[in-house]
Design an enzyme around this catalytic site. Structure first.
Site, PDB file in Angstrom:
ATOM      1  N   CYS A   1       0.833  -1.208   0.000  1.00  0.00           N
ATOM      2  CA  CYS A   1       0.000   0.000   0.000  1.00  0.00           C
ATOM      3  C   CYS A   1       0.872   1.265   0.000  1.00  0.00           C
ATOM      4  O   CYS A   1       1.947   1.271   0.591  1.00  0.00           O
ATOM      5  CB  CYS A   1      -0.872   0.048   1.250  1.00  0.00           C
TER       6      CYS A   1
ATOM      7  N   THR B   1      -4.501 -15.794  -9.300  1.00  0.00           N
ATOM      8  CA  THR B   1      -5.194 -15.587 -10.573  1.00  0.00           C
ATOM      9  C   THR B   1      -5.788 -16.874 -11.155  1.00  0.00           C
ATOM     10  O   THR B   1      -6.855 -16.832 -11.775  1.00  0.00           O
ATOM     11  CB  THR B   1      -4.202 -14.926 -11.566  1.00  0.00           C
TER      12      THR B   1
HETATM   13  C1  LIG Z   1      -7.845  -9.061  -8.573  1.00  0.00           C
HETATM   14  C2  LIG Z   1      -6.741  -9.160  -7.555  1.00  0.00           C
HETATM   15  C3  LIG Z   1      -6.906  -8.579  -6.290  1.00  0.00           C
HETATM   16  C4  LIG Z   1      -5.894  -8.670  -5.333  1.00  0.00           C
HETATM   17  N1  LIG Z   1      -6.094  -8.117  -4.077  1.00  0.00           N
HETATM   18  C5  LIG Z   1      -5.125  -8.263  -3.120  1.00  0.00           C
HETATM   19  C6  LIG Z   1      -5.339  -7.779  -1.790  1.00  0.00           C
HETATM   20  O1  LIG Z   1      -6.424  -7.273  -1.446  1.00  0.00           O
HETATM   21  N2  LIG Z   1      -4.334  -7.906  -0.887  1.00  0.00           N
HETATM   22  C7  LIG Z   1      -3.131  -8.518  -1.219  1.00  0.00           C
HETATM   23  O2  LIG Z   1      -2.232  -8.624  -0.376  1.00  0.00           O
HETATM   24  N3  LIG Z   1      -2.919  -9.009  -2.468  1.00  0.00           N
HETATM   25  C8  LIG Z   1      -3.879  -8.903  -3.415  1.00  0.00           C
HETATM   26  N4  LIG Z   1      -3.677  -9.415  -4.665  1.00  0.00           N
HETATM   27  C9  LIG Z   1      -2.390 -10.095  -4.983  1.00  0.00           C
HETATM   28  C10 LIG Z   1      -2.501 -11.614  -4.885  1.00  0.00           C
HETATM   29  O3  LIG Z   1      -2.849 -12.027  -3.573  1.00  0.00           O
HETATM   30  C11 LIG Z   1      -1.167 -12.302  -5.316  1.00  0.00           C
HETATM   31  O4  LIG Z   1      -0.148 -11.839  -4.441  1.00  0.00           O
HETATM   32  C12 LIG Z   1      -0.748 -11.962  -6.736  1.00  0.00           C
HETATM   33  O5  LIG Z   1      -1.882 -11.902  -7.586  1.00  0.00           O
HETATM   34  C13 LIG Z   1       0.245 -12.985  -7.307  1.00  0.00           C
HETATM   35  O6  LIG Z   1      -0.303 -14.286  -7.366  1.00  0.00           O
HETATM   36  P1  LIG Z   1      -1.011 -14.892  -8.700  1.00  0.00           P
HETATM   37  O7  LIG Z   1      -0.108 -14.608  -9.860  1.00  0.00           O
HETATM   38  O8  LIG Z   1      -1.196 -16.345  -8.413  1.00  0.00           O
HETATM   39  O9  LIG Z   1      -2.321 -14.174  -8.844  1.00  0.00           O
HETATM   40  C14 LIG Z   1      -4.670  -9.350  -5.651  1.00  0.00           C
HETATM   41  C15 LIG Z   1      -4.516  -9.928  -6.919  1.00  0.00           C
HETATM   42  C16 LIG Z   1      -5.531  -9.862  -7.862  1.00  0.00           C
HETATM   43  C17 LIG Z   1      -5.339 -10.513  -9.210  1.00  0.00           C
END
Ligand SMILES: Cc1cc2nc3c(=O)[nH]c(=O)nc-3n(C[C@H](O)[C@H](O)[C@H](O)COP(=O)(O)O)c2cc1C
Length: 306
Positions: A133, A269
């Site tokens: 953040c 994702t």
């Molecule tokens: C739509 C979306 C919303 C997310 N919201 C948060 C969140 O509220 N807090 C957080 O720490 N990470 C958030 N993330 C990050 C994910 O938790 C993760 O760290 C990141 O997407 C990498 O993993 P992935 O490639 O498997 O999605 C968000 C990711 C996506 C795609």
């Protein structure tokens, strides 16, 4: 194949998961929609949608752009606020045999600490500090990009709660090692990484970025090699467990993170296009353990032949 019972249990330095599969924050809401599709009891844990003290409506305009291998998002932390989470979502999630990880967010150090103080009194198993953040008192620079700021926010949160504390690192740094070390030294029980990478996409027909804010967070299979390397680097720099994530969509991806030293993995994702991904990945890890006659998943953690 051995007849001995396999164990998938992992210890994240005070938080025991019955298996290493977690759903990543922001990609699984509070589990309600997915509970209609899969058995949540199969998960090791759920990191819930990022919480803020007050309810947030999130960003206006378009929030998601698809990339050839994932997403760019700019959701803006839409969430019902910590009070509603406590009243409505904790009782719902407690019906299931999984660990509840509360992902917290703040615009100032004080906000993070207040969230931690509130959740300290509640029935959550762990607090995950999202330090991606922007710090509004420091020109909007993300907390997680500066080791001094990381130390300050983690120290304050550590003092505010005795709960198991995960610090979730941003990948938008030149070197993850000093950041990981600052989080460990300031009292983190465990690290998780990576959050999304900064990125953008432009609509060439109206010559504007697709996302109203211009930039967003890149996730999905495209980021996996970088996320894996950062996880490996973080594991090498600290003595606390690390949860690896970033682009994991198959069991092979998960095994790569575990061999790189991750004690657990989070699936993000991939849930959007395959709600069964966490379960398929779990089953795949089990069959890999069978194939190589591994009784205990802990034998695999960091067991990389370099
Ligand atoms: C739509 C979306 C919303 C997310 N919201 C948060 C969140 O509220 N807090 C957080 O720490 N990470 C958030 N993330 C990050 C994910 O938790 C993760 O760290 C990141 O997407 C990498 O993993 P992935 O490639 O498997 O999605 C968000 C990711 C996506 C795609």
């Amino acid at each position: 194949m051995s007849n001995l019972k396999k164990t998938m249990e992992v210890d994240l330095n005070g938080l025991t998961l019955k298996n290493p599969i977690i759903t990543a924050s922001g990609t699984y809401g509070f589990g309600r929609e997915y509970a209609e599709l899969i058995d949540l009891n199969e998960l090791g844990g759920i990191a819930v949608k990022g919480l803020t003290k007050e309810e947030r409506k999130g960003n206006e305009g378009r929030r998601l752009v698809e990339t050839p291998m994932g997403l760019i998002n700019s959701v803006g932390l839409q969430n019902p606020g910590v009070k509603s989470f406590i009243e409505n979502e904790i009782p719902f999630l407690r019906q299931f045999d999984l660990k509840i990880i509360a992902n917290i967010n703040g615009n100032t150090i004080e906000e993070y600490c207040e969230m931690a103080r509130i959740l300290d009194q509640e029935d959550v198993d762990s607090i995950e500090l999202n330090i991606s953040c922007p710090n509004v008192k420091n020109g909007g620079l993300a907390f997680g990009t500066d080791s001094e700021m990381v130390a300050r926010v983690v120290t304050c949160v550590r003092a505010a709660t005795g709960k198991h504390l995960i610090v979730k690192l941003s990948p938008n740094v030149t070197d993850i090692k000093p950041i990981a070390l600052a989080a460990e030294k300031s009292g983190a029980d465990c690290l998780s990484l990576v959050n999304t990478f900064s990125g953008m996409a432009i609509d060439i027909h109206n010559r504007k970025p697709f996302l109203k804010r211009g930039i967003g967070g890149v996730s999905g299979p495209a980021i996996k090699p970088m996320a894996l390397k950062m996880t490996y680097d973080a594991v090498k720099s600290v003595n606390i467990p690390v949860i690896g994530m970033g682009g994991i969509s198959t069991y092979e991806d998960a095994i790569e993170f575990i061999l790189a030293g991750a004690h657990a993995v989070a699936i993000g994702t991939a849930n959007f296009y395959n709600p069964e991904a966490p379960l398929t990945i779990k089953k795949g890890i089990e069959s890999y353990m069978n194939q190589y006659n591994i009784q205990d998943i802990n034998e695999l953690i960091g067991n990389l032949d370099t």
